[in-house]
Write a protein that holds these residues in place. Structure first.
Motif, PDB file in Angstrom:
ATOM      1  N   UNK A   1      33.403  29.670  31.222  1.00 57.03           N
ATOM      2  CA  UNK A   1      33.037  30.955  30.633  1.00 57.03           C
ATOM      3  C   UNK A   1      32.499  31.911  31.697  1.00 57.03           C
ATOM      4  N   UNK A   2      33.120  33.075  31.800  1.00 54.41           N
ATOM      5  CA  UNK A   2      32.663  34.126  32.711  1.00 54.41           C
ATOM      6  C   UNK A   2      32.650  35.423  31.912  1.00 54.41           C
ATOM      7  N   UNK A   3      31.463  35.941  31.640  1.00 50.59           N
ATOM      8  CA  UNK A   3      31.374  37.140  30.816  1.00 50.59           C
ATOM      9  C   UNK A   3      31.942  36.870  29.435  1.00 50.59           C
ATOM     10  N   UNK A   4      32.921  37.673  29.013  1.00 52.71           N
ATOM     11  CA  UNK A   4      33.537  37.474  27.701  1.00 52.71           C
ATOM     12  C   UNK A   4      34.849  36.706  27.803  1.00 52.71           C
ATOM     13  N   UNK A   5      35.102  36.063  28.957  1.00 53.34           N
ATOM     14  CA  UNK A   5      36.351  35.343  29.169  1.00 53.34           C
ATOM     15  C   UNK A   5      36.119  33.840  29.268  1.00 53.34           C
ATOM     16  N   UNK A   6      37.081  33.083  28.752  1.00 52.56           N
ATOM     17  CA  UNK A   6      37.179  31.653  29.013  1.00 52.56           C
ATOM     18  C   UNK A   6      38.436  31.453  29.858  1.00 52.56           C
ATOM     19  N   UNK A   7      38.248  30.951  31.079  1.00 53.38           N
ATOM     20  CA  UNK A   7      39.370  30.841  32.000  1.00 53.38           C
ATOM     21  C   UNK A   7      40.486  29.994  31.403  1.00 53.38           C
ATOM     22  N   UNK A   8      40.123  28.923  30.673  1.00 57.22           N
ATOM     23  CA  UNK A   8      41.148  28.019  30.153  1.00 57.22           C
ATOM     24  C   UNK A   8      41.954  28.645  29.024  1.00 57.22           C
ATOM     25  N   UNK A   9      41.430  29.686  28.377  1.00 57.79           N
ATOM     26  CA  UNK A   9      42.135  30.317  27.266  1.00 57.79           C
ATOM     27  C   UNK A   9      42.635  31.709  27.636  1.00 57.79           C
ATOM     28  N   UNK A  10      41.828  32.478  28.360  1.00 61.88           N
ATOM     29  CA  UNK A  10      42.227  33.823  28.767  1.00 61.88           C
ATOM     30  C   UNK A  10      42.947  33.821  30.110  1.00 61.88           C
ATOM     31  N   UNK A  11      42.816  32.749  30.866  1.00 65.35           N
ATOM     32  CA  UNK A  11      43.462  32.567  32.157  1.00 65.35           C
ATOM     33  C   UNK A  11      44.294  31.306  32.121  1.00 65.35           C
ATOM     34  N   UNK A  12      44.502  30.629  33.278  1.00 63.78           N
ATOM     35  CA  UNK A  12      43.841  30.892  34.554  1.00 63.78           C
ATOM     36  C   UNK A  12      44.405  32.060  35.340  1.00 63.78           C
ATOM     37  N   UNK A  13      45.508  32.662  34.849  1.00 66.89           N
ATOM     38  CA  UNK A  13      46.113  33.782  35.565  1.00 66.89           C
ATOM     39  C   UNK A  13      45.473  35.080  35.099  1.00 66.89           C
ATOM     40  N   UNK A  14      44.991  35.862  36.071  1.00 68.66           N
ATOM     41  CA  UNK A  14      44.393  37.159  35.768  1.00 68.66           C
ATOM     42  C   UNK A  14      44.987  38.223  36.678  1.00 68.66           C
ATOM     43  N   UNK A  15      45.182  39.398  36.126  1.00 73.51           N
ATOM     44  CA  UNK A  15      45.514  40.540  36.966  1.00 73.51           C
ATOM     45  C   UNK A  15      44.230  41.020  37.622  1.00 73.51           C
ATOM     46  N   UNK A  16      44.338  41.545  38.820  1.00 70.57           N
ATOM     47  CA  UNK A  16      43.146  41.837  39.616  1.00 70.57           C
ATOM     48  C   UNK A  16      42.213  42.825  38.939  1.00 70.57           C
ATOM     49  N   UNK A  17      42.748  43.775  38.182  1.00 72.43           N
ATOM     50  CA  UNK A  17      41.861  44.722  37.519  1.00 72.43           C
ATOM     51  C   UNK A  17      41.074  44.054  36.393  1.00 72.43           C
ATOM     52  N   UNK A  18      41.578  42.934  35.854  1.00 70.66           N
ATOM     53  CA  UNK A  18      40.835  42.170  34.858  1.00 70.66           C
ATOM     54  C   UNK A  18      39.659  41.450  35.503  1.00 70.66           C
ATOM     55  N   UNK A  19      39.866  40.940  36.706  1.00 74.53           N
ATOM     56  CA  UNK A  19      38.784  40.257  37.425  1.00 74.53           C
ATOM     57  C   UNK A  19      37.674  41.237  37.756  1.00 74.53           C
ATOM     58  N   UNK A  20      38.036  42.459  38.051  1.00 74.83           N
ATOM     59  CA  UNK A  20      37.034  43.473  38.399  1.00 74.83           C
ATOM     60  C   UNK A  20      36.027  43.675  37.273  1.00 74.83           C
ATOM     61  N   UNK A  21      36.428  43.400  36.041  1.00 71.97           N
ATOM     62  CA  UNK A  21      35.555  43.594  34.896  1.00 71.97           C
ATOM     63  C   UNK A  21      34.616  42.410  34.674  1.00 71.97           C
ATOM     64  N   UNK A  22      34.833  41.292  35.409  1.00 70.19           N
ATOM     65  CA  UNK A  22      34.006  40.113  35.221  1.00 70.19           C
ATOM     66  C   UNK A  22      32.681  40.231  35.963  1.00 70.19           C
ATOM     67  N   UNK A  23      31.660  39.497  35.530  1.00 66.56           N
ATOM     68  CA  UNK A  23      30.357  39.521  36.233  1.00 66.56           C
ATOM     69  C   UNK A  23      30.482  39.031  37.661  1.00 66.56           C
ATOM     70  N   UNK A  24      29.460  39.299  38.465  1.00 65.10           N
ATOM     71  CA  UNK A  24      29.485  38.937  39.876  1.00 65.10           C
ATOM     72  C   UNK A  24      29.487  37.442  40.132  1.00 65.10           C
ATOM     73  N   UNK A  25      29.234  36.629  39.088  1.00 64.13           N
ATOM     74  CA  UNK A  25      29.203  35.186  39.283  1.00 64.13           C
ATOM     75  C   UNK A  25      30.542  34.649  39.752  1.00 64.13           C
ATOM     76  N   UNK A  26      31.649  35.395  39.465  1.00 60.52           N
ATOM     77  CA  UNK A  26      32.954  34.962  39.968  1.00 60.52           C
ATOM     78  C   UNK A  26      32.934  35.024  41.497  1.00 60.52           C
TER      79      UNK A  26
END
Length: 301
Positions: free
Chosen positions: A276-301
């Motif tokens: 879980x990162x912010x409002x995303x679950x990598x296993x369900x919303x990812x593991x593939x992300x477009x870079x602008x989607x990653x930009x919206x994630x918290x700094x913990x990434x």
């Protein structure tokens, strides 16, 4: 009840003929592995091995798309999630390239051909190979170390559907020449494909290595590639961080870049919360992300 259910599931995993089981424990259960067989083992590097996996009756355990993952279980040791390395165009089997880095992976590396394992999947989303985001575009693949594993699935998918994509550049690096995985692909197969170039690098000089020396992020910038491409990136998190920065410096927009975060995945179904990162679950919303989607994630990434 939970303990009894877990024991029953383990019994079913061990039973090659589990399809005749009447316990009902694997009816519509996304956590219930299927029995599969390791039919081929290939040592790629001192700590990376590729395992070919099939159904007991033949054929691959399930259909998938490039970028998706499989959960492999080896009772009673445990289970772990891995990227699928083979292309979906292969009907006979799936392959997973596994790096030795813990209890489960150490045990898997000791398995022999013919061993039964548990497998479930596919999990996560995929690279949009059938969408306009990639179709008809020039592609730039950037990988570091074992990060070539999930990209190999996409690359081979592209090669098997070559007429649907433009020019392909593959930039791949590792610590040493011996740590380069899938050497037959990178040295013999991909360079001979139409409109495809492979650029290899290692971190420092080694005797007998006549190729480029340097880190992947710097090499990408040194190559002077144009930014009219779609980039697909996978590797260690620190490499991904600097590659994304480098691509931005040479004019890539965030919408042109896809990457993966599968290192954070554990259960595969959004239950354990580890990914879980912010409002995303990598296993369900990812593991593939477009870079602008990653930009919206918290700094913990």
């Amino acid at each position: 009840l939970h303990t009894a259910y877990r024991r029953q599931r383990q019994m079913c995993i061990r039973d090659r003929n589990k399809m005749s089981c009447n316990c009902g424990c694997h009816d519509n259960d996304p956590l219930m592995p299927k029995v599969a067989i390791i039919t081929n083992i290939r040592r790629d590097t001192p700590d990376v091995t590729t395992f070919r996996i099939e159904n007991p009756e033949g054929g691959k355990p399930f259909d998938f798309m490039p970028g998706q993952c499989a959960m492999i279980s080896v009772p009673p040791i445990g289970e772990a999630i891995f990227s699928i390395t083979s292309s979906p165009t292969v009907k006979e089997y799936i392959e997973c390239s596994i790096k030795k880095c813990g209890i489960v992976t150490d045990y898997i590396h000791q398995l022999e051909e013919g061993t039964e394992i548990g497998i479930r999947g596919p999990y996560g989303n995929n690279f949009p190979v059938e969408e306009d985001a990639l179709k008809g575009k020039d592609l730039l693949f950037i990988a570091g170390g074992i990060g070539l594993a999930p990209l190999r699935s996409v690359i081979n998918y592209v090669m098997d559907n070559r007429e649907n994509y433009g020019k392909v550049d593959i930039v791949y690096g590792s610590r040493t020449p011996d740590d380069l995985v899938h050497q037959n692909d990178i040295f013999n197969v991909w360079p001979n494909q139409k409109d495809t170039k492979v650029h290899l690098t290692v971190d420092r000089e080694f005797e007998g290595w006549n190729g480029h020396v340097g880190f992947v992020p710097n090499y990408v910038k040194e190559l002077g590639l144009d930014n009219n491409k779609v980039a697909l990136v996978c590797g260690p998190p620190i490499m991904i961080k600097f590659v994304l920065q480098g691509l931005e410096e040479i004019g890539f927009k965030k919408e042109q870049v896809f990457t993966t975060l599968e290192l954070k995945m554990k259960c595969g179904v959004g239950k354990c919360g580890r990914c879980n990162i912010g409002d995303k679950y990598v296993c369900k919303d990812g593991p593939v992300f477009r870079c602008d989607e990653i930009q919206e994630l918290p700094n913990e990434y």
